[in-house]
Design an enzyme around this catalytic site. Structure first.
Site: not given
Ligand code: NDP
Length: 265
Positions: A69, A73, A137-138, A159, A246
């Site tokens: 993790t 990753k 990532g997710a 975004r 989720g």
């Molecule tokens: P990343 O940091 O890789 O991605 C975050 C995403 O959220 C990007 O698309 C980012 O957009 C967007 N984002 C963040 N802040 C904002 C904002 N203020 N306005 C608009 N878009 C925003 O994180 P991960 O993908 O690894 O994880 C995302 C969430 O998924 C985590 O918070 C976690 O809680 C959840 N998760 C749940 C799992 C489960 O098993 N249920 C497993 C893995 C994750 P931008 O690219 O523009 O920054």
């Protein structure tokens, strides 16, 4: 924890920081349920120590696999001997199986966990149109798993547009049969709507999409686990949508990980 013996098999989880990980507790309980003589241990390793730790794990005969993790990753991909085509395309691995000859086989199961969770909740994504908020990532893992599951159309809205465009291009290359588009915040016209951003985790976060585009014929799915009912899910319920929380993504993924690492049959 059950008593360990000379025959106890070992699995690990590699992370930095490590104190918050809950995977060992969940998988140790699963092993106990299945009567497995095994244990999962947290391995706290920083980026600078990853290569040498992984080299050492190859020689450890009773080490059967490990979960990977944050922040490893992506770096782990090149340290595996074999990685699935999908994990290669996503550019990340979160589960590694150690074969008896010491070789390491990597897979990315975030997206498969999401799709399995959807199906467990009675939602079949095959031939459906899906709106996906996020391109992190997710979201990357979920997009590839949805394409693999046979969605007809996938709209990615993020975004940072360059990240959705990059994801669209990689998906189009690997799944030419799926129509992939870049979307606006409006999710109308899609059968399944997924929030794969981190928005909803913190109180006061803006909504990840325009909820005025939601209607009662849609399924709205979250990947945020806490709170269980995010502001998006509350707004979707108000509009009569079927909602999907989720948590099942994680519970389904843990079982997929255990099977991939041959922890349980
Ligand atoms: P990343 O940091 O890789 O991605 C975050 C995403 O959220 C990007 O698309 C980012 O957009 C967007 N984002 C963040 N802040 C904002 C904002 N203020 N306005 C608009 N878009 C925003 O994180 P991960 O993908 O690894 O994880 C995302 C969430 O998924 C985590 O918070 C976690 O809680 C959840 N998760 C749940 C799992 C489960 O098993 N249920 C497993 C893995 C994750 P931008 O690219 O523009 O920054």
């Amino acid at each position: 924890m059950a008593e360990t013996t000379g025959r106890t098999a070992i699995w690990g989880i590699l992370a930095d920081p490590i104190h918050h990980v809950k995977t060992p507790q969940a998988l140790n309980a699963l092993m106990e349920e299945h009567g497995v003589d095994g244990v999962m241990i947290p391995f706290h390793v920083g980026s600078g120590g990853l290569d040498s730790l992984v080299a050492g794990l190859r020689s450890m005969h009773n080490l059967k696999g490990f979960v990977v993790t944050v922040p490893h990753k992506t770096a782990i991909v090149d340290l595996c001997d074999e990685v699935s085509e999908q994990a290669q395309a996503i550019g990340a691995v979160n589960t590694v199986r150690r074969e008896d000859d010491g070789s390491l086989v990597g897979e990315m199961l975030d997206g498969a966990g999401f799709v399995a969770g959807l199906r467990q909740g009675g939602v079949e994504p095959r031939e459906r149109s899906v709106y996906l908020a996020g391109a992190g990532g997710a979201a990357n893992a979920i997009a590839f798993a949805l394409a693999q599951a046979g969605v007809s159309r996938l709209t990615v809205a993020n975004r940072t547009r360059s990240k959705s465009e990059d994801l669209r291009q990689r998906l189009a290359k690997h799944y030419p049969a799926v129509s992939v588009e870049i979307g606006s915040p409006d999710p109308s016209g899609h059968e399944i709507v997924v929030n794969a951003t981190s928005l909803g985790l913190r109180e006061g976060d803006p909504l990840p999409l325009d909820v005025n585009g939601l209607s009662s014929s849609q399924v709205v799915a979250e990947i945020i686990m806490q709170p269980e009912t995010t502001a998006l899910l509350a707004a979707a319920k108000e509009r009569g949508c079927r909602t999907h929380p989720g948590r099942p993504m994680l519970t389904c993924q843990l079982e997929l990980m255990a099977k991939f690492m041959r922890m349980i049959p």
